[in-house]
Design an enzyme around this catalytic site. Structure first.
Site, PDB file in Angstrom:
ATOM      1  CG  HIS A 125      -1.510   1.403   1.431  1.00 26.33           C
ATOM      2  ND1 HIS A 125      -2.903   1.478   1.080  1.00 26.33           N
ATOM      3  CD2 HIS A 125      -1.298   2.202   2.122  1.00 26.33           C
ATOM      4  CE1 HIS A 125      -3.310   2.819   1.326  1.00 26.33           C
ATOM      5  NE2 HIS A 125      -2.213   2.959   2.121  1.00 26.33           N
ATOM      6  CD  GLU A 126       1.907   3.465   3.744  1.00 23.84           C
ATOM      7  OE1 GLU A 126       2.111   4.417   3.272  1.00 23.84           O
ATOM      8  OE2 GLU A 126       0.844   3.385   4.675  1.00 23.84           O
ATOM      9  CG  HIS A 129       0.452   6.151  -0.686  1.00 24.95           C
ATOM     10  ND1 HIS A 129      -0.874   6.751  -1.086  1.00 24.95           N
ATOM     11  CD2 HIS A 129       0.219   5.590   0.483  1.00 24.95           C
ATOM     12  CE1 HIS A 129      -1.724   6.519  -0.239  1.00 24.95           C
ATOM     13  NE2 HIS A 129      -1.208   5.705   0.651  1.00 24.95           N
ATOM     14  CD  GLU A 184      -4.164   6.637   2.638  1.00 23.14           C
ATOM     15  OE1 GLU A 184      -4.208   5.301   2.731  1.00 23.14           O
ATOM     16  OE2 GLU A 184      -3.289   7.517   3.062  1.00 23.14           O
TER      17      GLU A 184
END
Length: 264
Positions: A125-126, A129, A184
């Site tokens: 997920h990070e 970004h 997000e």
């Protein structure tokens, strides 16, 4: 307040040709170069390292094992970055990835992400970004919003401090935070596919957010938060699970089976 954002974004896109598309095809405003963003990432990472002690040994090797498997699945240009990960001694359940290839995980998160697949969901997920240029879009949107408020103040002759405060709050909750929630949600889906491509079980992402929800002491209303609610995240992940499972099965068939040992 939406017209302020549209006015500022439209003017900047036309004059600076700064509109790009995210990996999901969503239009973005990106005013800053990769070099500028990488410098911002390095500065933020250095500050984080100064404020918190790093953890080495088996804990670091575990995080590095998971991160390396994910980085191996990135497009060549992003894969070629000097990605590095640090584990920081902090009880808060937090993690981040910054432009320039800097990643960090707090020890508090390792209490919630209880196996390699759940940790891969967080790191994936990070990383997503960064892949989706969310940091660039976020600072660019903030710049555009400030420009719009300045234009409104000068053209309308608004001097009342209370009115300006209300305009600022409208920009915060009506423009900046919705962009953050969109980031997000986008990173959730991109990260889900990334972890599956690396051979991590994407179903662990659902367990992770169930753990997060159980550990949470309550969240602010969704409209006042930079993050979707845990329930929203779980629903979105379930909606993308069929594609992720297909990718996971393909990765497993290709022999991608990460084996990162979690410290006891």
């Amino acid at each position: 307040m939406r017209w302020i954002s549209r006015l500022a974004m439209g003017a900047l896109c036309i004059s600076l040709a700064a509109c790009t598309s995210s990996p999901t095809g969503r239009q973005q405003l990106t005013l800053y170069s990769d070099e500028q963003l990488n410098q911002m990432g390095q500065q933020a990472f250095n500050q984080y390292q100064q404020e918190l002690p790093a953890v080495g040994g088996a804990t670091h090797r575990y995080a590095e094992c998971v991160a390396s498997a994910l980085v191996a699945e990135l497009p060549q240009q992003q894969r070629a970055q000097n990605w590095q990960i640090r584990v920081f001694e902090d009880d808060s359940a937090n993690a981040f990835a910054l432009p320039g290839g800097y990643m960090g995980i707090n020890t508090g998160l390792l209490d919630i992400a209880t196996n390699q697949d759940q940790l891969a969901a967080v790191i994936g997920h990070e990383i997503s970004h960064v892949l989706a240029n969310h940091a660039n879009e976020r600072v660019s949107t903030q710049s555009a919003t400030q420009l719009g408020l300045s234009v409104l103040q000068s053209t309308a002759g608004i001097q009342n401090e209370q009115m300006l405060g209300l305009l600022g709050a409208g920009a915060q909750y009506g423009i900046l935070l919705p962009f953050s929630r969109r980031h997000e949600s986008e990173a959730d889906i991109l990260g889900l596919n990334l972890m599956a491509d690396a051979g991590f079980d994407p179903r662990a992402s659902l367990t992770l957010w169930e753990n997060m929800s159980a550990a949470s002491n309550g969240q602010p209303p969704v409209w006042m938060s930079t993050h979707p609610s845990h329930g929203q995240r779980i629903d979105d992940l379930q909606a993308g699970m069929n594609e992720a499972l297909a990718r996971y099965e393909q990765a497993s068939s290709a022999g991608k089976r990460p084996n990162c040992s979690r410290p006891g």
